[in-house]
Write a protein that holds these residues in place. Structure first.
Motif, PDB file in Angstrom:
ATOM      1  N   TYR A  60       2.702   0.235   6.626  1.00 58.53           N
ATOM      2  CA  TYR A  60       2.600  -0.519   5.376  1.00 58.53           C
ATOM      3  C   TYR A  60       2.186  -1.961   5.631  1.00 58.53           C
ATOM      4  O   TYR A  60       1.385  -2.538   4.873  1.00 58.53           O
ATOM      5  CB  TYR A  60       3.938  -0.480   4.630  1.00 58.53           C
ATOM      6  CG  TYR A  60       4.164   0.806   3.881  1.00 58.53           C
ATOM      7  CD1 TYR A  60       3.750   0.954   2.563  1.00 58.53           C
ATOM      8  CD2 TYR A  60       4.778   1.889   4.496  1.00 58.53           C
ATOM      9  CE1 TYR A  60       3.951   2.134   1.871  1.00 58.53           C
ATOM     10  CE2 TYR A  60       4.981   3.080   3.823  1.00 58.53           C
ATOM     11  CZ  TYR A  60       4.566   3.197   2.500  1.00 58.53           C
ATOM     12  OH  TYR A  60       4.746   4.383   1.828  1.00 58.53           O
TER      13      TYR A  60
ATOM     14  N   TRP B 101       4.232  -5.484  -3.816  1.00 58.18           N
ATOM     15  CA  TRP B 101       4.382  -4.172  -4.451  1.00 58.18           C
ATOM     16  C   TRP B 101       4.950  -4.316  -5.864  1.00 58.18           C
ATOM     17  O   TRP B 101       5.968  -4.988  -6.065  1.00 58.18           O
ATOM     18  CB  TRP B 101       5.303  -3.280  -3.631  1.00 58.18           C
ATOM     19  CG  TRP B 101       5.667  -1.983  -4.304  1.00 58.18           C
ATOM     20  CD1 TRP B 101       6.892  -1.603  -4.751  1.00 58.18           C
ATOM     21  CD2 TRP B 101       4.781  -0.911  -4.616  1.00 58.18           C
ATOM     22  NE1 TRP B 101       6.835  -0.363  -5.316  1.00 58.18           N
ATOM     23  CE2 TRP B 101       5.539   0.096  -5.250  1.00 58.18           C
ATOM     24  CE3 TRP B 101       3.413  -0.703  -4.426  1.00 58.18           C
ATOM     25  CZ2 TRP B 101       4.984   1.291  -5.687  1.00 58.18           C
ATOM     26  CZ3 TRP B 101       2.859   0.482  -4.862  1.00 58.18           C
ATOM     27  CH2 TRP B 101       3.636   1.465  -5.475  1.00 58.18           C
TER      28      TRP B 101
ATOM     29  N   PRO C 235       2.220   7.961   1.983  1.00 54.92           N
ATOM     30  CA  PRO C 235       2.230   6.757   2.831  1.00 54.92           C
ATOM     31  C   PRO C 235       0.828   6.419   3.334  1.00 54.92           C
ATOM     32  O   PRO C 235      -0.100   7.225   3.234  1.00 54.92           O
ATOM     33  CB  PRO C 235       3.170   7.146   3.974  1.00 54.92           C
ATOM     34  CG  PRO C 235       3.942   8.327   3.482  1.00 54.92           C
ATOM     35  CD  PRO C 235       3.047   9.045   2.537  1.00 54.92           C
ATOM     36  N   PRO C 236       0.657   5.236   3.937  1.00 52.50           N
ATOM     37  CA  PRO C 236      -0.705   4.746   4.214  1.00 52.50           C
ATOM     38  C   PRO C 236      -1.391   5.294   5.461  1.00 52.50           C
ATOM     39  O   PRO C 236      -2.616   5.235   5.550  1.00 52.50           O
ATOM     40  CB  PRO C 236      -0.511   3.228   4.367  1.00 52.50           C
ATOM     41  CG  PRO C 236       0.885   2.927   3.990  1.00 52.50           C
ATOM     42  CD  PRO C 236       1.653   4.179   4.144  1.00 52.50           C
TER      43      PRO C 236
ATOM     44  N   LEU D 223      -1.620  -2.026  -1.897  1.00 50.38           N
ATOM     45  CA  LEU D 223      -0.932  -0.748  -1.852  1.00 50.38           C
ATOM     46  C   LEU D 223      -0.825  -0.092  -3.228  1.00 50.38           C
ATOM     47  O   LEU D 223      -0.107   0.898  -3.381  1.00 50.38           O
ATOM     48  CB  LEU D 223       0.484  -0.940  -1.295  1.00 50.38           C
ATOM     49  CG  LEU D 223       0.585  -1.352   0.169  1.00 50.38           C
ATOM     50  CD1 LEU D 223       1.975  -1.914   0.478  1.00 50.38           C
ATOM     51  CD2 LEU D 223       0.290  -0.165   1.087  1.00 50.38           C
TER      52      LEU D 223
ATOM     53  N   TYR E  38      -7.678  -0.340   0.762  1.00 51.53           N
ATOM     54  CA  TYR E  38      -6.940  -0.871   1.913  1.00 51.53           C
ATOM     55  C   TYR E  38      -7.816  -1.828   2.715  1.00 51.53           C
ATOM     56  O   TYR E  38      -7.364  -2.909   3.130  1.00 51.53           O
ATOM     57  CB  TYR E  38      -6.502   0.272   2.839  1.00 51.53           C
ATOM     58  CG  TYR E  38      -5.350   1.111   2.348  1.00 51.53           C
ATOM     59  CD1 TYR E  38      -4.659   0.809   1.176  1.00 51.53           C
ATOM     60  CD2 TYR E  38      -4.948   2.235   3.066  1.00 51.53           C
ATOM     61  CE1 TYR E  38      -3.602   1.595   0.745  1.00 51.53           C
ATOM     62  CE2 TYR E  38      -3.890   3.032   2.645  1.00 51.53           C
ATOM     63  CZ  TYR E  38      -3.232   2.705   1.482  1.00 51.53           C
ATOM     64  OH  TYR E  38      -2.189   3.493   1.066  1.00 51.53           O
TER      65      TYR E  38
ATOM     66  N   TYR F 271       7.402   3.126  -0.202  1.00 50.14           N
ATOM     67  CA  TYR F 271       7.661   4.469   0.319  1.00 50.14           C
ATOM     68  C   TYR F 271       8.712   5.167  -0.533  1.00 50.14           C
ATOM     69  O   TYR F 271       8.552   6.335  -0.923  1.00 50.14           O
ATOM     70  CB  TYR F 271       8.130   4.383   1.768  1.00 50.14           C
ATOM     71  CG  TYR F 271       8.142   5.710   2.518  1.00 50.14           C
ATOM     72  CD1 TYR F 271       7.144   6.004   3.426  1.00 50.14           C
ATOM     73  CD2 TYR F 271       9.156   6.654   2.316  1.00 50.14           C
ATOM     74  CE1 TYR F 271       7.134   7.207   4.128  1.00 50.14           C
ATOM     75  CE2 TYR F 271       9.159   7.860   3.004  1.00 50.14           C
ATOM     76  CZ  TYR F 271       8.142   8.130   3.906  1.00 50.14           C
ATOM     77  OH  TYR F 271       8.143   9.327   4.579  1.00 50.14           O
TER      78      TYR F 271
ATOM     79  N   LEU G  32       3.428  -7.288   2.044  1.00 49.19           N
ATOM     80  CA  LEU G  32       4.084  -6.151   1.413  1.00 49.19           C
ATOM     81  C   LEU G  32       4.297  -6.392  -0.086  1.00 49.19           C
ATOM     82  O   LEU G  32       5.387  -6.179  -0.636  1.00 49.19           O
ATOM     83  CB  LEU G  32       5.419  -5.843   2.098  1.00 49.19           C
ATOM     84  CG  LEU G  32       5.869  -4.375   2.093  1.00 49.19           C
ATOM     85  CD1 LEU G  32       4.841  -3.484   2.754  1.00 49.19           C
ATOM     86  CD2 LEU G  32       7.214  -4.233   2.777  1.00 49.19           C
TER      87      LEU G  32
END
Length: 622
Positions: free
Chosen positions: A338, A347, A111-112, A104, A98, A373, A345
């Protein structure tokens, strides 16, 4: 209010003359000492009470500081001594990614936010990470700690310290919640139970997610309770933020969302009633007016029901709007967690993402959370369908047992704490002024425990670490009783909890209460994170160096540490003929609990000679 009056005889006060009726030749003289000692003793107690009242606030602060200080010492010293537990390297490695890569891709099943808390400790020093590393998350943690030139123990301590600080802050929430319910003495009782809880100390000193998630949920519940009495909008916003923080730390807290939204409605309705009562205080009209009012009341009786119904609907609508606001704030916090990691974001779903159908898959798809998530929820549901085994009261079994968590809590919770949990919950339900708090404290605990009971993973009481937090608040209700013996019993039981906790220092992870043999006997009842989570590899290295230098070592270790890094050069007894396995056979107690086949035969033909940290057993084979 009662006032005590004492006659004080001093140097400037004339003594009363003796009555002639009580003195004479046939009357023995009255002893002088008792007549003066009674008032003196009474005066001493009065002065002591006055002194305590005068210094009540400093003494309260001193007690709070002392309780949190002992908890901090216990957690920090435990964190310094323990080597990585099984889950920690994954979380620490993900936190480093991170920080350095804003990606991610690792550990999407959680979750983060909890890992961002861990990452805050990694900023105080360089955590070297190979940017070209392409392994999985388990390999990532081992690579970061042992293969990247970092000092694993120093790096791990920096990762654990933010969780320790958060655990101490949640102790203040426990204190404030109980104090709001039943006063400062109850607050201190609740804080003492929290600060001496072996489970909270054990998991609050690790770079894991269980305590932060439970602490944020506790904060949300407390904020909703505060919203009933003070600054409605502010505390509703805080409740939404805390609930969002819990959801952004661990997905298991989703089970509490419906309960907290209902409590939001309850808090708003109560706040509206209080406000209406302040604006229109009841008053008793004069006698003549009362007669006229009776006639008017008869005519208005038909309309009063409609007006009451409209008012009830209005309050319900306000409560529903407030619940929606709390939910929106919570959703915003999850999204923010996130976006802090990766503002774009980015992913890519993992290739092995399970396809979950039915109600679980539908729920995961409908949640208003980021795609990672929702995919993380699918991974968690996939874990529920995997094959797991457990160990309880000496029996190794396949699958899960619905009563595993209650049984494990019975083993892992101090006896005095169990008694206070039961007594406090009963008091909260029976004492009228505390009864409104029961849904806030007991209902979330019951719902979360019921959800945890349906899990297919019987791996430890850490899945129910919310209980020592919420039920510490409930236990403080005992101090709200007007019976003096209840106060004494609460003090005695709290002292028993403190003694039991201090006796297990520094082996909090394998703690069990005295009824089950204490920490030394936990491995005969439970396994995994209840007793042996790989935390004692460093202690094992020291023990082998001190007592068994030069002997042949055969090791069956369950954990994330690298034995060779700590100077343990051992062979695998499961890959050699049994007749060659001579010397010391070292077995993690979690492996010991599930031993079968060849390992079981090796253990049966060996003699136990030593124990390390109550989590590793050393056998001798001749």
């Amino acid at each position: 209010m009662t006032h005590e009056h004492h006659t004080v005889v001093g140097p400037d006060t004339p003594e009363p003359a003796a009555s002639p009726e009580l003195t004479g030749p046939g009357t023995p003289p009255a002893p002088s000492a008792p007549s003066r000692s009674g008032p003196a003793v009474s005066e001493g107690w009065t002065d002591l009470r006055a002194l305590l009242r005068r210094h009540r606030r400093p003494l309260f602060v001193l007690a709070v500081v002392a309780l949190l200080a002992q908890m901090a010492v216990a957690m920090v010293s435990t964190a310094v001594e323990q080597t990585p537990t099984i889950d920690e390297p994954v979380y620490v490695g993900t936190a480093a990614v991170y920080l350095h890569q804003h990606s991610l891709r690792y550990n999407p099943e959680h979750p983060p936010l909890g890992k961002l808390i861990i990452a805050s400790g990694l900023t105080f020093g360089e955590a070297r990470l190979d940017t070209g590393f392409t392994g999985n998350q388990t390999e990532l943690g081992r690579h970061l700690l042992y293969e990247s030139g970092n000092d694993p123990q120093r790096l791990l301590l920096r990762a654990r310290l933010p969780v320790i600080v958060a655990t101490l802050l949640f102790g203040l929430v426990v204190l404030a919640f109980a104090r709001d319910l039943a006063g400062p003495v109850s607050g201190l009782c609740a804080l003492a139970l929290y600060a001496f809880s072996p489970d909270v100390i054990a998991h609050g000193s690790l770079a894991t997610l269980d305590v932060p998630a439970a602490g944020f949920l506790l904060t949300a519940v407390w904020s909703l309770w505060r919203a009933r009495q003070h600054r409605l909008l502010l505390h509703l916003a805080l409740a939404g933020a805390a609930l969002g923080a819990a959801l952004a730390t661990k997905m298991s807290t989703l089970a509490a969302v419906p309960v907290l939204l209902v409590l939001t409605v309850v808090s708003v309705r109560h706040a509206c009633r209080r406000r209406h009562g302040r604006q229109h205080p009841p008053s008793e009209p004069p006698g003549g007016v009362r007669h006229a009012i009776r006639g008017a009341a008869r005519e208005a009786l038909r309309d009063s029901g409609r007006e009451a119904a409209r008012e009830s609907i209005r309050k319900l609508a306000l409560g529903a709007a407030a619940a929606l606001g709390v939910a929106l704030v919570a959703v915003a916090v999850v999204w923010a967690a996130y976006l802090v990691v990766d503002p774009r974001l980015r992913w890519t779903p993992p290739a092995d993402l399970p396809a979950i159908r039915g109600l679980r898959g539908l729920v995961a798809g409908l949640l208003p959370f980021p795609e990672p998530y929702r995919d993380g929820m699918l991974i968690q549901f996939g874990f529920e369908y995997a094959h797991w085994s457990g160990f309880l009261f000496g029996r190794h079994y396949d699958g899960s047992l619905w009563y595993y968590l209650p049984a494990a809590l019975l083993v892992k919770t101090p006896l005095g704490m169990l008694a206070l949990w039961a007594a406090g919950s009963t008091a909260m339900l029976t004492i009228r002024r505390l009864r409104p708090a029961a849904p806030y404290v007991l209902l979330p605990a019951a719902v979360l425990l019921a959800a945890a009971l349906h899990s297919s993973r019987d791996l430890g009481v850490r899945y129910a670490v919310f209980l020592p937090m919420l039920l510490a608040v409930a236990a403080a209700a005992v101090c709200a009783s007007r019976r003096r013996w209840a106060h004494g019993a609460a003090a005695a039981l709290t002292l028993c909890v403190a003694v039991s906790s201090l006796r297990t220092y520094p082996y909090y992870l394998p703690y069990s209460n005295e009824a089950f043999g204490g920490p030394a006997g936990t491995h005969r009842q439970l396994h995994d994170s209840n007793v042996d989570w790989g935390q004692d590899l460093g202690r094992l290295a020291d023990r082998l160096q001190q007592r068994y230098r030069g002997e042949r070592i055969w090791l069956v270790y369950k954990g994330s540490g690298v034995p060779a890094f700590y100077g343990i050069h051992a062979s695998n007894p499961l890959k050699a003929p049994a007749h060659q396995v001579r010397g010391l056979l070292v077995v993690s107690d979690s492996s010991l609990a599930k031993a079968d086949g060849r390992l079981a035969r090796l253990i049966e033909s060996s003699e136990p000679v030593d124990d390390v940290g109550h989590s590793i057993t050393i056998f001798r084979r001749r």
